[in-house]
Motif scaffolding. Structure first.
Motif, PDB file in Angstrom:
ATOM      1  N   ASN A  28      38.058  28.196  41.266  1.00 50.65           N
ATOM      2  CA  ASN A  28      36.975  28.917  41.947  1.00 50.65           C
ATOM      3  C   ASN A  28      36.757  28.524  43.397  1.00 50.65           C
ATOM      4  O   ASN A  28      35.634  28.581  43.901  1.00 50.65           O
ATOM      5  CB  ASN A  28      35.654  28.737  41.172  1.00 50.65           C
ATOM      6  N   THR A  46      40.063  38.629  40.719  1.00 53.44           N
ATOM      7  CA  THR A  46      39.060  37.651  41.138  1.00 53.44           C
ATOM      8  C   THR A  46      37.760  37.863  40.364  1.00 53.44           C
ATOM      9  O   THR A  46      37.451  38.966  39.923  1.00 53.44           O
ATOM     10  CB  THR A  46      38.752  37.774  42.644  1.00 53.44           C
ATOM     11  N   SER A  47      37.015  36.800  40.209  1.00 52.06           N
ATOM     12  CA  SER A  47      35.653  36.878  39.682  1.00 52.06           C
ATOM     13  C   SER A  47      34.953  35.585  40.065  1.00 52.06           C
ATOM     14  O   SER A  47      35.577  34.653  40.579  1.00 52.06           O
ATOM     15  CB  SER A  47      35.638  37.065  38.154  1.00 52.06           C
ATOM     16  N   ARG A  48      33.671  35.512  39.816  1.00 50.77           N
ATOM     17  CA  ARG A  48      32.922  34.305  40.146  1.00 50.77           C
ATOM     18  C   ARG A  48      33.144  33.201  39.116  1.00 50.77           C
ATOM     19  O   ARG A  48      32.737  32.070  39.336  1.00 50.77           O
ATOM     20  CB  ARG A  48      31.429  34.624  40.240  1.00 50.77           C
ATOM     21  N   ARG A  49      33.766  33.534  38.010  1.00 47.37           N
ATOM     22  CA  ARG A  49      33.995  32.535  36.971  1.00 47.37           C
ATOM     23  C   ARG A  49      35.218  31.687  37.301  1.00 47.37           C
ATOM     24  O   ARG A  49      36.250  32.222  37.725  1.00 47.37           O
ATOM     25  CB  ARG A  49      34.190  33.209  35.614  1.00 47.37           C
ATOM     26  N   THR A  52      39.717  32.181  36.559  1.00 46.98           N
ATOM     27  CA  THR A  52      40.046  33.594  36.381  1.00 46.98           C
ATOM     28  C   THR A  52      41.559  33.783  36.417  1.00 46.98           C
ATOM     29  O   THR A  52      42.125  34.519  35.614  1.00 46.98           O
ATOM     30  CB  THR A  52      39.378  34.443  37.486  1.00 46.98           C
ATOM     31  N   GLU A 213      39.826  41.315  34.393  1.00 50.20           N
ATOM     32  CA  GLU A 213      38.891  41.092  35.494  1.00 50.20           C
ATOM     33  C   GLU A 213      37.559  41.779  35.240  1.00 50.20           C
ATOM     34  O   GLU A 213      36.492  41.190  35.457  1.00 50.20           O
ATOM     35  CB  GLU A 213      39.492  41.612  36.804  1.00 50.20           C
ATOM     36  N   LYS A 214      37.605  43.027  34.780  1.00 45.29           N
ATOM     37  CA  LYS A 214      36.359  43.766  34.541  1.00 45.29           C
ATOM     38  C   LYS A 214      35.547  43.131  33.423  1.00 45.29           C
ATOM     39  O   LYS A 214      34.313  43.092  33.486  1.00 45.29           O
ATOM     40  CB  LYS A 214      36.661  45.229  34.222  1.00 45.29           C
ATOM     41  N   ARG A 217      33.957  39.975  34.962  1.00 44.73           N
ATOM     42  CA  ARG A 217      32.895  40.289  35.924  1.00 44.73           C
ATOM     43  C   ARG A 217      31.644  40.833  35.240  1.00 44.73           C
ATOM     44  O   ARG A 217      30.525  40.539  35.651  1.00 44.73           O
ATOM     45  CB  ARG A 217      33.410  41.296  36.956  1.00 44.73           C
ATOM     46  N   GLN A 218      31.835  41.627  34.187  1.00 47.02           N
ATOM     47  CA  GLN A 218      30.689  42.251  33.538  1.00 47.02           C
ATOM     48  C   GLN A 218      29.958  41.321  32.580  1.00 47.02           C
ATOM     49  O   GLN A 218      28.732  41.339  32.498  1.00 47.02           O
ATOM     50  CB  GLN A 218      31.143  43.507  32.779  1.00 47.02           C
TER      51      GLN A 218
END
Length: 312
Positions: A28, A46-49, A52, A213-214, A217-218
């Protein structure tokens, strides 16, 4: 495998340069964001986790006589007793393997935040002969510039780095300066990939990654890391691509979370992933998603290999 040209001198008469550059760091810190910024398109999700990125993902940038082959890697992390799973070991191995036979390393750190996992990365780099460039990312978040300058001076004491470059991968700040530093260490060589190729990964791989990714992110912290995506069908008819993808989880409760109330969650994941695929593939996409429980897949080396988690 792409054919490799044997002529290392372009029409300009200048010798060509080509080399491999590993992008490493703890989870991250912005490794995938940086590679996507350099290439000008999304190659790595990418994601905030954290964590990823699970695979090595290669991105190729060719400009005139220079071809730079970036290798985005999973975040190097400390194995925890409560998550000492095969998939975590795979990610660390994938990142470490990327440090072999490379010409340069970009070591990304997050602003002035130095953790024990940064120490782990630095220790692994102590065995690397290639020059190491530090990219201090997210500097746009640092309001006090004196703190940044003091931190850059502190980093200089930790190793004889080839360069230390403050950047913002998200906004592109100083990224060109980082690329210029990298270019100094690329050897004279033939170009390994065609000029218009930007990655070694297939559209099938990218489709699976975009679905994952989705989900990440969700659902954020609602869904543990024990989720992966397997593309069962990828049929390209020219004007339209038909994709059938299976989202694998380890427990029935995770399946319910992914499907959502009345199927609303899986529908939203599918809509967002399909739109992203249509942008990436530049054609219409018909995407169908399913969820299946496959118990213990993330801690089973054989299952991981069958799902594409293969260092070979």
């Amino acid at each position: 495998m792409n054919d490799i040209t044997t002529d290392d001198t372009p029409e300009s008469g200048a010798p060509t340069r080509c080399g491999f550059v590993a992008i490493v760091g703890r989870p991250n810190v912005g490794k995938s964001t940086l590679m996507n910024r350099i290439l000008g398109q999304k190659i790595s999700i990418t994601s905030r986790r954290p964590q990823t990125t699970r695979h090595q993902v290669m991105g190729v940038k060719t400009e005139a006589d220079t071809q730079t082959i970036y290798v985005d890697t999973p975040g190097i992390h400390i194995m925890q007793k409560d998550r000492n799973r095969a998939i975590n070991a795979f990610m660390n191995q994938a990142a470490t393997q990327a440090l072999r036979d490379i010409d340069c390393v970009v070591f990304i750190v997050d602003r002035t935040k130095w953790t024990s996992e940064d120490d782990v990365v630095l220790e692994k780099l102590s065995h690397v002969q290639a020059p190491v460039i530090v990219a201090v990312n997210k500097v746009d978040w640092i309001e006090d510039r004196s703190k940044l300058m003091a931190w850059l001076a502190e980093l200089e004491k930790r190793r004889n780095f080839a360069a230390i470059v403050p950047i913002s991968a998200r906004h592109g700040t100083n990224v060109e300066a980082l690329e210029a530093e990298v270019a100094k260490h690329l050897p004279q060589n033939v170009h390994f990939f065609p000029e218009d190729q930007v990655t070694d990964r297939s559209q099938r791989f990218l489709a699976a990654e975009l679905v994952r990714e989705k989900v990440m992110r969700q659902l954020g912290d609602e869904l543990p890391y024990q989720m992966t995506v397997e593309v069962e069908q990828f049929r390209d008819e020219g004007h339209i691509i038909h994709i059938h993808a299976l989202m694998l989880v380890e427990r029935d409760g995770q399946k319910k979370i992914l499907i959502g109330e009345g199927g609303d969650r899986i529908k939203k994941i599918g809509q967002e992933a399909r739109l992203e695929m249509e942008r990436a593939f530049d054609c219409k996409v018909m995407l169908k998603l399913w969820v299946k429980v496959k118990r213990g897949w993330s801690d089973d080396a054989r299952a991981l290999k069958s799902l594409g988690y293969d260092l070979d």
